[in-house]
Design a protein around this motif. Structure first.
Motif, PDB file in Angstrom:
ATOM      1  N   TYR A 275       8.093   4.553 -15.991  1.00  0.00           N
ATOM      2  CA  TYR A 275       6.736   4.987 -15.681  1.00  0.00           C
ATOM      3  C   TYR A 275       6.625   5.132 -14.170  1.00  0.00           C
ATOM      4  CZ  TYR A 275       5.724   3.453 -20.420  1.00  0.00           C
ATOM      5  OH  TYR A 275       5.742   3.285 -21.784  1.00  0.00           O
ATOM      6  N   CYS A 276       5.994   6.212 -13.754  1.00  0.00           N
ATOM      7  CA  CYS A 276       5.788   6.458 -12.332  1.00  0.00           C
ATOM      8  C   CYS A 276       4.319   6.798 -12.104  1.00  0.00           C
ATOM      9  CB  CYS A 276       6.669   7.608 -11.856  1.00  0.00           C
ATOM     10  SG  CYS A 276       6.478   7.983 -10.095  1.00  0.00           S
TER      11      CYS A 276
ATOM     12  N   HIS B 275       0.823  -1.215   0.000  1.00  0.00           N
ATOM     13  CA  HIS B 275       0.000   0.000   0.000  1.00  0.00           C
ATOM     14  C   HIS B 275       0.865   1.276   0.000  1.00  0.00           C
ATOM     15  CE1 HIS B 275      -4.307   0.616   0.169  1.00  0.00           C
ATOM     16  NE2 HIS B 275      -4.123   1.683   0.913  1.00  0.00           N
ATOM     17  N   VAL B 276       1.712   1.408  -1.023  1.00  0.00           N
ATOM     18  CA  VAL B 276       2.645   2.534  -1.103  1.00  0.00           C
ATOM     19  C   VAL B 276       2.025   3.724  -1.826  1.00  0.00           C
ATOM     20  CG1 VAL B 276       4.660   1.019  -1.049  1.00  0.00           C
ATOM     21  CG2 VAL B 276       3.720   1.737  -3.255  1.00  0.00           C
ATOM     22  N   ASP B 277       2.731   4.841  -1.784  1.00  0.00           N
ATOM     23  CA  ASP B 277       2.269   6.066  -2.448  1.00  0.00           C
ATOM     24  C   ASP B 277       2.670   6.133  -3.922  1.00  0.00           C
ATOM     25  OD1 ASP B 277       1.246   6.984   0.015  1.00  0.00           O
ATOM     26  OD2 ASP B 277       3.213   7.783   0.568  1.00  0.00           O
ATOM     27  N   TYR B 278       3.788   5.481  -4.287  1.00  0.00           N
ATOM     28  CA  TYR B 278       4.313   5.564  -5.652  1.00  0.00           C
ATOM     29  C   TYR B 278       4.721   4.187  -6.164  1.00  0.00           C
ATOM     30  CZ  TYR B 278       4.779  10.564  -4.715  1.00  0.00           C
ATOM     31  OH  TYR B 278       4.532  11.867  -4.391  1.00  0.00           O
ATOM     32  N   LEU B 279       4.463   3.967  -7.452  1.00  0.00           N
ATOM     33  CA  LEU B 279       4.915   2.770  -8.154  1.00  0.00           C
ATOM     34  C   LEU B 279       5.741   3.216  -9.354  1.00  0.00           C
ATOM     35  CD1 LEU B 279       1.575   0.727  -8.334  1.00  0.00           C
ATOM     36  CD2 LEU B 279       3.406   0.499  -6.642  1.00  0.00           C
ATOM     37  N   ILE B 280       6.902   2.590  -9.534  1.00  0.00           N
ATOM     38  CA  ILE B 280       7.754   2.896 -10.687  1.00  0.00           C
ATOM     39  C   ILE B 280       8.123   1.591 -11.372  1.00  0.00           C
ATOM     40  CG2 ILE B 280       9.994   3.782 -11.456  1.00  0.00           C
ATOM     41  CD1 ILE B 280       9.917   5.739  -9.128  1.00  0.00           C
TER      42      ILE B 280
ATOM     43  N   HIS C  74       4.729  12.755 -15.121  1.00  0.00           N
ATOM     44  CA  HIS C  74       5.558  12.993 -16.297  1.00  0.00           C
ATOM     45  C   HIS C  74       7.031  12.714 -16.037  1.00  0.00           C
ATOM     46  CE1 HIS C  74       2.253  14.568 -18.624  1.00  0.00           C
ATOM     47  NE2 HIS C  74       1.920  15.338 -17.605  1.00  0.00           N
ATOM     48  N   GLU C  75       7.408  12.678 -14.765  1.00  0.00           N
ATOM     49  CA  GLU C  75       8.798  12.414 -14.420  1.00  0.00           C
ATOM     50  C   GLU C  75       8.861  11.762 -13.044  1.00  0.00           C
ATOM     51  OE1 GLU C  75       9.837  16.838 -12.607  1.00  0.00           O
ATOM     52  OE2 GLU C  75      10.452  16.333 -14.640  1.00  0.00           O
ATOM     53  N   ILE C  76      10.000  11.173 -12.758  1.00  0.00           N
ATOM     54  CA  ILE C  76      10.231  10.591 -11.444  1.00  0.00           C
ATOM     55  C   ILE C  76      10.450  11.759 -10.483  1.00  0.00           C
ATOM     56  CG2 ILE C  76      11.655   8.998 -10.084  1.00  0.00           C
ATOM     57  CD1 ILE C  76      10.342   7.676 -12.574  1.00  0.00           C
ATOM     58  N   PRO C  77       9.673  11.835  -9.398  1.00  0.00           N
ATOM     59  CA  PRO C  77       9.833  12.992  -8.510  1.00  0.00           C
ATOM     60  C   PRO C  77      11.136  12.946  -7.711  1.00  0.00           C
ATOM     61  CG  PRO C  77       8.193  11.459  -7.630  1.00  0.00           C
ATOM     62  CD  PRO C  77       8.608  10.945  -8.979  1.00  0.00           C
ATOM     63  N   ALA C  78      11.695  14.118  -7.486  1.00  0.00           N
ATOM     64  CA  ALA C  78      12.841  14.227  -6.584  1.00  0.00           C
ATOM     65  C   ALA C  78      12.363  13.857  -5.185  1.00  0.00           C
ATOM     66  CB  ALA C  78      13.393  15.654  -6.608  1.00  0.00           C
ATOM     67  N   TYR C  79      13.292  13.374  -4.378  1.00  0.00           N
ATOM     68  CA  TYR C  79      12.921  12.948  -3.031  1.00  0.00           C
ATOM     69  C   TYR C  79      12.265  14.076  -2.234  1.00  0.00           C
ATOM     70  CZ  TYR C  79      13.177  11.107   1.662  1.00  0.00           C
ATOM     71  OH  TYR C  79      12.843  10.683   2.929  1.00  0.00           O
ATOM     72  N   ALA C  80      12.746  15.275  -2.390  1.00  0.00           N
ATOM     73  CA  ALA C  80      12.212  16.422  -1.643  1.00  0.00           C
ATOM     74  C   ALA C  80      10.742  16.712  -1.986  1.00  0.00           C
ATOM     75  CB  ALA C  80      13.055  17.660  -1.916  1.00  0.00           C
ATOM     76  N   ARG C  81      10.252  16.229  -3.130  1.00  0.00           N
ATOM     77  CA  ARG C  81       8.868  16.487  -3.540  1.00  0.00           C
ATOM     78  C   ARG C  81       7.910  15.350  -3.206  1.00  0.00           C
ATOM     79  NH1 ARG C  81       9.896  18.034  -9.527  1.00  0.00           N
ATOM     80  NH2 ARG C  81       8.736  16.112  -9.636  1.00  0.00           N
ATOM     81  N   LEU C  82       8.399  14.284  -2.589  1.00  0.00           N
ATOM     82  CA  LEU C  82       7.516  13.165  -2.253  1.00  0.00           C
ATOM     83  C   LEU C  82       6.576  13.523  -1.111  1.00  0.00           C
ATOM     84  CD1 LEU C  82       9.970  10.136  -2.424  1.00  0.00           C
ATOM     85  CD2 LEU C  82       8.386  10.924  -4.164  1.00  0.00           C
TER      86      LEU C  82
END
Length: 149
Positions: free
Chosen positions: A126-127, A113-118, A141-149
């Motif tokens: 794909y993210c 039950h995570v917030d993101y799948l890549i 549209h892009e893999i988010p930087a850690y600071a934006r998670l």
């Protein structure tokens, strides 16, 4: 090995008893270099060096259990609360990203039950950001930087 659509990185590769090994910086050991491992190591370096993901929160080759069945996530990012936050599934560069790949990572997510799948084969990435309140997801549209998670 195939060239990938990821930034270049400094990978440590060596030969041992006729096998080619690559250093997994997260597991802190050399592992057999396969096409999928080539993608995993490039993508790991991309997350660490370009997107600021902390190595202490990222883990490769994580075993999950569902009853008697054992599953293996390629990579998991944990939150600072130790809760899984992201699952990453890798395929070799010659393996297309199909619905079957999304079904595989979705099965892992039923447990985590995570917030993101890549998903990535090193050439295409794909993210998805999950929205459990509306039982939906959104492709980013892009893999988010850690600071934006």
């Amino acid at each position: 090995m195939d060239s990938l659509c990821l930034p270049p990185c400094d990978l440590k590769v060596r030969k041992d008893n006729g096998r080619t090994l690559i250093l997994d910086v997260l597991r802190r050991k050399y592992v057999v270099l396969t096409p999928e491992e080539w993608v995993r190591q490039h993508f790991t370096h991309f997350l660490l060096e370009h997107l600021g993901y902390p190595p202490t929160l990222l883990q490769n080759e994580v075993e999950l259990r569902c009853g008697e069945k054992r599953l293996r996530c390629d990579s998991i990012l944990y939150g600072t609360d130790a809760r899984p936050q992201m699952i990453i599934e890798y395929k070799a560069p010659h393996i297309p990203i199909t619905q079957k790949v999304f079904d595989q990572i979705s099965a892992y997510n039923l447990l985590l039950h995570v917030d993101y799948l890549i998903v990535s084969n090193g050439k295409r990435h794909y993210c998805c950001k999950m929205d459990y309140s509306s039982n939906s997801y959104q492709f980013l549209h892009e893999i988010p930087a850690y600071a934006r998670l």
